[in-house]
Design a protein around this motif. Structure first.
Motif, PDB file in Angstrom:
ATOM      1  N   PRO A  52       0.975  -1.123  -0.046  1.00 16.13           N
ATOM      2  CA  PRO A  52       0.036   0.126  -0.044  1.00 16.13           C
ATOM      3  C   PRO A  52       0.860   1.299   0.025  1.00 16.13           C
ATOM      4  O   PRO A  52       0.366   2.340  -0.357  1.00 16.13           O
ATOM      5  N   PRO A  90      -0.172   2.822  -7.308  1.00 13.93           N
ATOM      6  CA  PRO A  90      -1.642   2.600  -6.604  1.00 13.93           C
ATOM      7  C   PRO A  90      -2.043   1.023  -6.661  1.00 13.93           C
ATOM      8  O   PRO A  90      -1.695   0.274  -7.462  1.00 13.93           O
ATOM      9  N   ILE A  91      -2.506   0.648  -5.550  1.00  9.17           N
ATOM     10  CA  ILE A  91      -2.742  -0.658  -5.270  1.00  9.17           C
ATOM     11  C   ILE A  91      -3.364  -1.390  -6.277  1.00  9.17           C
ATOM     12  O   ILE A  91      -3.110  -2.560  -6.594  1.00  9.17           O
ATOM     13  N   TYR A  92      -4.526  -0.786  -6.933  1.00  8.50           N
ATOM     14  CA  TYR A  92      -5.184  -1.526  -7.837  1.00  8.50           C
ATOM     15  C   TYR A  92      -4.249  -1.865  -9.252  1.00  8.50           C
ATOM     16  O   TYR A  92      -4.402  -3.026  -9.778  1.00  8.50           O
ATOM     17  N   SER A 122      -5.974  -6.300   4.119  1.00  4.26           N
ATOM     18  CA  SER A 122      -6.511  -5.093   4.955  1.00  4.26           C
ATOM     19  C   SER A 122      -6.376  -4.007   4.058  1.00  4.26           C
ATOM     20  O   SER A 122      -5.939  -2.705   4.378  1.00  4.26           O
ATOM     21  N   ILE A 123      -7.008  -4.062   2.861  1.00  4.44           N
ATOM     22  CA  ILE A 123      -7.034  -2.943   1.960  1.00  4.44           C
ATOM     23  C   ILE A 123      -8.732  -2.839   1.525  1.00  4.44           C
ATOM     24  O   ILE A 123      -9.365  -3.648   1.712  1.00  4.44           O
ATOM     25  N   ASN A 124      -8.766  -1.388   0.997  1.00  8.37           N
ATOM     26  CA  ASN A 124     -10.148  -0.913   0.734  1.00  8.37           C
ATOM     27  C   ASN A 124     -10.603  -1.937  -0.595  1.00  8.37           C
ATOM     28  O   ASN A 124     -10.108  -2.165  -1.612  1.00  8.37           O
ATOM     29  N   MET A 146     -13.088  -1.326  -2.651  1.00  4.68           N
ATOM     30  CA  MET A 146     -13.187  -0.539  -3.923  1.00  4.68           C
ATOM     31  C   MET A 146     -11.990  -0.810  -4.868  1.00  4.68           C
ATOM     32  O   MET A 146     -11.955  -0.764  -6.339  1.00  4.68           O
ATOM     33  N   LYS A 199     -12.020  -2.366  -8.631  1.00  2.78           N
ATOM     34  CA  LYS A 199     -11.417  -1.500  -9.748  1.00  2.78           C
ATOM     35  C   LYS A 199     -10.601  -2.262 -10.405  1.00  2.78           C
ATOM     36  O   LYS A 199     -10.301  -2.336 -11.743  1.00  2.78           O
ATOM     37  N   ARG A 240     -17.758   5.235   0.464  1.00  3.19           N
ATOM     38  CA  ARG A 240     -16.610   5.327   0.462  1.00  3.19           C
ATOM     39  C   ARG A 240     -15.805   5.316   1.945  1.00  3.19           C
ATOM     40  O   ARG A 240     -16.557   5.608   2.928  1.00  3.19           O
ATOM     41  N   VAL A 241     -14.475   4.988   1.969  1.00  2.00           N
ATOM     42  CA  VAL A 241     -13.846   4.941   3.134  1.00  2.00           C
ATOM     43  C   VAL A 241     -12.749   6.327   2.704  1.00  2.00           C
ATOM     44  O   VAL A 241     -12.001   6.155   2.009  1.00  2.00           O
ATOM     45  N   ILE A 261      -8.670  -1.536  11.499  1.00  2.00           N
ATOM     46  CA  ILE A 261      -8.621  -1.225  10.234  1.00  2.00           C
ATOM     47  C   ILE A 261      -9.559  -2.605   9.489  1.00  2.00           C
ATOM     48  O   ILE A 261     -10.244  -2.175   8.620  1.00  2.00           O
ATOM     49  N   ILE A 287     -13.000  -2.285   7.233  1.00  2.00           N
ATOM     50  CA  ILE A 287     -13.122  -2.948   6.004  1.00  2.00           C
ATOM     51  C   ILE A 287     -14.325  -3.666   5.764  1.00  2.00           C
ATOM     52  O   ILE A 287     -15.177  -3.504   5.072  1.00  2.00           O
ATOM     53  N   GLU A 300      -3.270   4.961   3.724  1.00  2.68           N
ATOM     54  CA  GLU A 300      -2.902   4.504   2.283  1.00  2.68           C
ATOM     55  C   GLU A 300      -3.395   3.109   2.165  1.00  2.68           C
ATOM     56  O   GLU A 300      -3.956   2.745   1.062  1.00  2.68           O
ATOM     57  N   ARG A 301      -3.756   2.525   3.098  1.00  4.92           N
ATOM     58  CA  ARG A 301      -4.023   1.153   3.265  1.00  4.92           C
ATOM     59  C   ARG A 301      -5.534   1.113   2.839  1.00  4.92           C
ATOM     60  O   ARG A 301      -6.223   0.223   2.120  1.00  4.92           O
ATOM     61  N   VAL A 302      -6.424   1.493   3.787  1.00  7.83           N
ATOM     62  CA  VAL A 302      -7.908   1.446   3.926  1.00  7.83           C
ATOM     63  C   VAL A 302      -8.512   2.495   3.039  1.00  7.83           C
ATOM     64  O   VAL A 302      -9.771   2.196   2.812  1.00  7.83           O
ATOM     65  N   ALA A 303      -8.115   3.734   2.839  1.00  4.85           N
ATOM     66  CA  ALA A 303      -8.985   4.611   2.189  1.00  4.85           C
ATOM     67  C   ALA A 303      -9.072   4.595   0.737  1.00  4.85           C
ATOM     68  O   ALA A 303      -8.135   4.201   0.056  1.00  4.85           O
ATOM     69  N   SER A 304     -10.512   4.846   0.314  1.00  6.06           N
ATOM     70  CA  SER A 304     -10.417   4.907  -1.219  1.00  6.06           C
ATOM     71  C   SER A 304     -10.271   6.367  -1.965  1.00  6.06           C
ATOM     72  O   SER A 304      -9.761   6.565  -2.922  1.00  6.06           O
ATOM     73  N   ASP A 305     -10.465   7.053  -0.765  1.00  4.53           N
ATOM     74  CA  ASP A 305     -10.450   8.535  -1.288  1.00  4.53           C
ATOM     75  C   ASP A 305      -9.548   9.488  -0.185  1.00  4.53           C
ATOM     76  O   ASP A 305      -9.773   8.870   0.958  1.00  4.53           O
ATOM     77  N   ASP A 315      -6.223   6.835  -5.828  1.00  3.19           N
ATOM     78  CA  ASP A 315      -5.279   6.157  -6.846  1.00  3.19           C
ATOM     79  C   ASP A 315      -4.954   7.322  -7.816  1.00  3.19           C
ATOM     80  O   ASP A 315      -4.038   7.519  -8.490  1.00  3.19           O
TER      81      ASP A 315
END
Lengths: 135, 291
Positions: A14, A19-21, A54-56, A58, A62, B31-32, B170, B174, B195-200, B216
């Motif tokens: 992360p 970016p992770i995606y 433990s990542i988002n 969304m 994507k 969103r997170v 965290i 999720i 950085e790990r958990v947020a999309s925005d 992203d």
């Protein structure tokens, strides 16, 4: 390849500038193009990857969306994502996909060659020699 | 896309200090979202304005399409909020505090409460005055999650948790986001968790909004450009959206946001230069933006 072994092959960072995606797209593309993942193999679910790393969620959706639009995977009702049949990727796209995977290394090589003042010929000769060895 | 929080020209002053300056912000549902900013940037004030705990001097703030300052009981029941320093009746036991909290809400997820207490090793019989700050923060999170809020706002939720508890927390966020599409807004200055958990991500500094959007996209937009030209580089940046720039003879370093290939090619030609673009991680981007 089983779902657990796919999860073990993934290495998502992360904190990278990528970016992770995109990391996920690159790594899964790699597994598919290298034929470690075969036609019909099931990918882990969004939930499974999200919880494991433990990542988002969304971010993972994507990545799956991109792989789907590239024709590498298909979304099957009730089954989740599975690896698409090879015929569904046309040859030209397949070459482009594989080249894209190696592009960052090529860019880095070109830059270092310039810094070291090596010519195109020097590099191509060295590369040809290396590639004949690795085969 | 449906917005859950909308701010327009939001400004807030405390005495002669401007804490929020003309903030426009839309936070999408489901969103997170990480709210990032240095200490004193206005993160807590911004959250309290959204929740209707503080009124704006000018501009507007809406939550669930209602004026934040005049939320009805229905709207309030859909919010979970964990302040930076949660307050409890210290003489109560954990179990009593939960019973007390429960009496205020129409819905209550008993199983979730039990599971969280168990996971975080909170003993119901223990008196609150005897538990640590980290345990109090976890208890506050249990309180905030129990009524299944649609929106969860957390002010520095991980500040007093150890790394293991932070990771568990965290994971819990999720799961919550997956199971109920709960919108989660949390402030932090620990970039790695976000950085790990947020999309925005929303970045503020000195009361001003610096960025709001997908994490992203931010990572893809901001690049560090190393330049080696065959002629002298100018003292001021030749790039259109520069975050930082430094030139030294034929060399220059720039951090730019959203520079198109076309612009890079133009600069390459103009200075007969070699350009090398590099990704930055969120911490580096944050440093550049917050400066």
């Amino acid at each position: 390849m089983t779902i657990d072994s796919i999860l073990m092959q993934l290495n998502l960072d992360p904190h990278s500038g990528t970016p992770i995606y995109r990391q996920l797209v690159e790594q899964l593309t790699h597994l598919i193009t290298a034929k470690q993942l075969k036609t019909g193999d099931k990918l882990p679910s969004v939930r499974k990857i999200a919880e494991q790393f433990s990542i988002n969620p969304m971010t993972i959706s994507k990545a799956f969306g991109q792989l789907e639009s590239q024709g590498l995977v298909i979304r099957e009702r009730g089954k989740g994502m599975t690896v698409a049949a090879r015929e569904q990727q046309n040859e030209r796209d397949y070459l482009a996909t594989r080249l894209a995977l190696i592009q960052p290394n090529i860019e880095q090589l070109a830059m270092q060659a310039k810094q070291l003042d090596l010519t195109q010929e020097d590099i191509l000769t060295a590369l040809a020699k290396q590639m004949s060895k690795t085969v | 896309m449906e917005s859950i929080i909308e701010l327009k020209g939001a400004s807030k002053r405390f005495a002669d200090k401007t804490v929020l300056h003309n903030i426009d912000l839309n936070l999408p549902k489901g969103r997170v979202i990480g709210l990032l900013g240095p200490n004193g940037a206005g993160k807590t004030t911004l959250m309290q304005v959204m929740l209707g705990m503080l009124n704006l001097d000018s501009g507007e703030s809406k939550l669930f399409s209602q004026n934040s300052w005049q939320l009805d009981a229905m709207a309030k029941a859909k919010i979970g909020y964990v302040p930076q320093q949660p307050a409890f009746f210290e003489w109560m036991s954990i179990e009593q505090s939960i019973q007390y909290q429960k009496s205020f809400y129409p819905s209550w997820d008993h199983n979730r409460v039990e599971a969280l207490l168990d996971m975080w090793q909170l003993n119901g019989k223990e008196k609150i005055k005897n538990i640590s700050l980290g345990q109090k923060q976890r208890l506050a999170i249990v309180h905030a999650l129990a009524h299944q809020p649609e929106l969860l706002i957390l002010d520095e939720p991980v500040a007093s948790l150890d790394p293991l508890a932070r990771r568990e927390f965290i994971q819990e966020l999720i799961k919550l986001n997956l199971a109920q599409e709960t919108t989660i807004l949390f402030s932090t200055h620990i970039v790695s968790d976000l950085e790990r958990v947020a999309s925005d991500v929303v970045i503020i500094n000195q009361g001003q909004l610096k960025y709001s959007g997908a994490l992203d996209v931010l990572k893809e937009q901001v690049k560090k450009i190393t330049i080696k030209a065959s002629e002298q580089m100018p003292e001021t940046s030749p790039f259109s959206s520069t975050l930082s720039y430094k030139a030294q003879g034929v060399f220059a370093n720039a951090v730019v946001q959203g520079a198109a290939d076309l612009e890079l090619d133009k600069i390459k030609a103009q200075f007969n230069a070699e350009l090398h673009a590099q990704d930055l991680d969120l911490e580096q981007i944050y440093m550049e933006i917050a400066q």
